[in-house]
Design a protein around this motif. Structure first.
Motif, PDB file in Angstrom:
ATOM      1  N   GLU A  49      59.247  96.213 -62.366  1.00 50.13           N
ATOM      2  CA  GLU A  49      60.571  95.277 -62.029  1.00 50.13           C
ATOM      3  C   GLU A  49      61.549  95.250 -63.134  1.00 50.13           C
ATOM      4  OE1 GLU A  49      61.360  90.765 -60.042  1.00 50.13           O
ATOM      5  OE2 GLU A  49      59.440  91.396 -60.848  1.00 50.13           O
ATOM      6  N   ASP A  50      61.034  95.269 -64.146  1.00 47.94           N
ATOM      7  CA  ASP A  50      62.151  95.121 -65.463  1.00 47.94           C
ATOM      8  C   ASP A  50      62.614  96.507 -65.404  1.00 47.94           C
ATOM      9  OD1 ASP A  50      61.437  92.629 -66.111  1.00 47.94           O
ATOM     10  OD2 ASP A  50      59.791  93.351 -67.876  1.00 47.94           O
ATOM     11  N   ALA A  51      61.994  97.625 -65.266  1.00 43.24           N
ATOM     12  CA  ALA A  51      62.361  99.129 -65.203  1.00 43.24           C
ATOM     13  C   ALA A  51      63.698  99.226 -64.211  1.00 43.24           C
ATOM     14  CB  ALA A  51      61.350 100.128 -65.098  1.00 43.24           C
ATOM     15  N   LEU A  52      63.422  98.709 -63.103  1.00 40.27           N
ATOM     16  CA  LEU A  52      64.385  98.744 -62.038  1.00 40.27           C
ATOM     17  C   LEU A  52      65.593  98.036 -62.447  1.00 40.27           C
ATOM     18  CD1 LEU A  52      61.826  98.134 -59.050  1.00 40.27           C
ATOM     19  CD2 LEU A  52      63.148 100.294 -59.630  1.00 40.27           C
ATOM     20  N   ILE A  53      65.468  96.814 -62.624  1.00 39.31           N
ATOM     21  CA  ILE A  53      66.596  96.144 -63.245  1.00 39.31           C
ATOM     22  C   ILE A  53      67.486  96.680 -64.425  1.00 39.31           C
ATOM     23  CG2 ILE A  53      67.470  93.600 -64.440  1.00 39.31           C
ATOM     24  CD1 ILE A  53      64.962  92.273 -62.778  1.00 39.31           C
ATOM     25  N   LEU A  54      66.657  97.304 -65.253  1.00 36.73           N
ATOM     26  CA  LEU A  54      67.365  97.949 -66.575  1.00 36.73           C
ATOM     27  C   LEU A  54      68.323  99.030 -65.820  1.00 36.73           C
ATOM     28  CD1 LEU A  54      64.677  97.657 -69.536  1.00 36.73           C
ATOM     29  CD2 LEU A  54      66.929  96.667 -69.339  1.00 36.73           C
ATOM     30  N   SER A  55      67.815  99.694 -64.810  1.00 33.92           N
ATOM     31  CA  SER A  55      68.229 100.767 -64.246  1.00 33.92           C
ATOM     32  C   SER A  55      69.563 100.424 -63.333  1.00 33.92           C
ATOM     33  CB  SER A  55      67.485 101.695 -63.484  1.00 33.92           C
ATOM     34  OG  SER A  55      66.208 101.955 -64.362  1.00 33.92           O
ATOM     35  N   ILE A  77      61.338  95.662 -54.325  1.00 36.37           N
ATOM     36  CA  ILE A  77      60.543  96.781 -54.473  1.00 36.37           C
ATOM     37  C   ILE A  77      59.027  96.449 -55.089  1.00 36.37           C
ATOM     38  CG2 ILE A  77      60.304  98.868 -55.867  1.00 36.37           C
ATOM     39  CD1 ILE A  77      63.619  99.040 -55.393  1.00 36.37           C
ATOM     40  N   ARG A  78      59.136  95.520 -55.988  1.00 35.56           N
ATOM     41  CA  ARG A  78      57.916  95.102 -56.537  1.00 35.56           C
ATOM     42  C   ARG A  78      56.838  94.354 -55.529  1.00 35.56           C
ATOM     43  NH1 ARG A  78      56.256  91.226 -61.280  1.00 35.56           N
ATOM     44  NH2 ARG A  78      54.302  90.389 -60.347  1.00 35.56           N
ATOM     45  N   GLU A  79      57.595  93.650 -54.498  1.00 32.02           N
ATOM     46  CA  GLU A  79      56.631  93.122 -53.629  1.00 32.02           C
ATOM     47  C   GLU A  79      55.935  94.013 -52.514  1.00 32.02           C
ATOM     48  OE1 GLU A  79      55.384  89.928 -53.470  1.00 32.02           O
ATOM     49  OE2 GLU A  79      56.231  89.918 -55.267  1.00 32.02           O
ATOM     50  N   LYS A  80      56.599  95.002 -52.221  1.00 38.87           N
ATOM     51  CA  LYS A  80      56.369  95.990 -51.435  1.00 38.87           C
ATOM     52  C   LYS A  80      55.184  96.849 -52.123  1.00 38.87           C
ATOM     53  CE  LYS A  80      59.185  95.980 -47.861  1.00 38.87           C
ATOM     54  NZ  LYS A  80      58.571  95.367 -46.517  1.00 38.87           N
TER      55      LYS A  80
END
Length: 308
Positions: free
Chosen positions: A44-50, A60-63
């Protein structure tokens, strides 16, 4: 090299910053090799940082949690799974601009702040429509900048389409009126209208657009058929703020994202899809006339996740 291949390569170039950031962060995540809560937090952190934004990241994390929790996962599998979930967010908004208006012409109002690549995007859209054998006309409705009129004229000449223009400082609504009349008379399929990009004075812009709509409504009650907002991907979060404002002042019906040039924060495309749900019609990766293509959600998702 085939055309589709070169487009994929160009997309990789355009989304490079987002893709490299996300893939390097995901590579670090898979140290544990099991999808537990700690790993999901890191994803989740990686996605937010991107720049994909907190809402898309949480979704995406929940899926991933629903489908893969507690399972061993390789780096490749994680990237594939992330690509699939990004695609699931993007697919519902991927809608090419379709020319369906009857009677013709279909009127596209193109809006966006000055410097967003609006005029160039109009030329690229004209080129796209021409490739599908549609007759196109341009209207220079951004009359407050002589440069805008001149630039649009240059592109009209280059692409080989007629343009309706007036004097600098002229009334945009009367130019649009003339353009619709001409386009109707000669049976043009698509009329693309450039509009002023001044956001400093929202009231002025709203009044001007309202006037254009009124004139259009008199000639063709269905027009404008599309109100397309051009966003500059290098603006990141600022581009999202523009969606808020233009939705309010102009009734935006769809988006085109331009300037995906490697420095851009392409993740905002996912954020825009998740947050606004507006159709994304096309994306542009460069300055050339064929650097704008209809938005392919699966390809873009795989490029962002580094698995295309």
């Amino acid at each position: 090299m085939s055309d589709t291949q070169s487009w994929t390569d160009r997309l990789f170039g355009g989304f490079r910053k987002t893709s490299e950031k996300l893939t390097s962060n995901l590579t670090e995540v898979v140290g544990t090799a099991k999808l537990d809560d700690a790993t999901l937090d890191d994803v989740e952190d990686a996605l937010i940082l991107s720049d994909l934004g907190p809402r898309a990241a949480a979704r995406i994390r929940e899926k991933l949690r629903d489908k893969r929790f507690g399972l061993e996962i390789t780096e490749r599998e994680l990237k594939e799974a992330v690509a699939e979930e990004i695609a699931a967010i993007l697919r519902p908004v991927a809608k090419p601009l379709e020319i369906t208006a009857f009677p013709r012409p279909q009127v596209l109002l193109v809006i966006g702040v000055n410097g967003s690549g609006k005029t160039t995007t109009i030329a690229k859209l004209a080129h796209l429509f021409q490739e599908d054998d549609y007759a196109v006309m341009l209207a220079a409705g951004d009359t407050f900048r002589a440069a805008a009129i001149g630039q649009l004229q240059t592109w009209a000449d280059r692409v080989g389409v007629p343009i309706v223009r007036g004097p600098e400082g002229g009334d945009p609504a009367s130019i649009v009126f003339d353009a619709v009349k001409q386009a109707t008379e000669i049976g043009t399929d698509v009329l693309i209208v450039d509009t002023a990009g001044r956001l400093q004075n929202k009231r002025e812009l709203m009044d001007e657009l309202a006037k254009i709509r009124k004139v259009l409504g008199r000639l063709n009650p269905e027009a404008p058929h599309d109100v397309v907002l051009v966003l500059d991907a290098t603006n990141g979060q600022n581009a999202l703020a523009q969606i808020d404002v233009f939705k309010e002042v102009a009734g935006v019906t769809g988006l085109v994202m331009t300037k995906l040039d490697g420095t851009a924060r392409g993740g905002v495309l996912v954020q825009a899809a998740e947050q606004y749900g507006l159709p994304i019609h096309a994306i542009g990766v460069g300055e050339k006339i064929d650097d704008l293509r209809p938005f392919d959600p699966d390809l873009v998702a795989r490029v962002i996740a580094g698995v295309a």
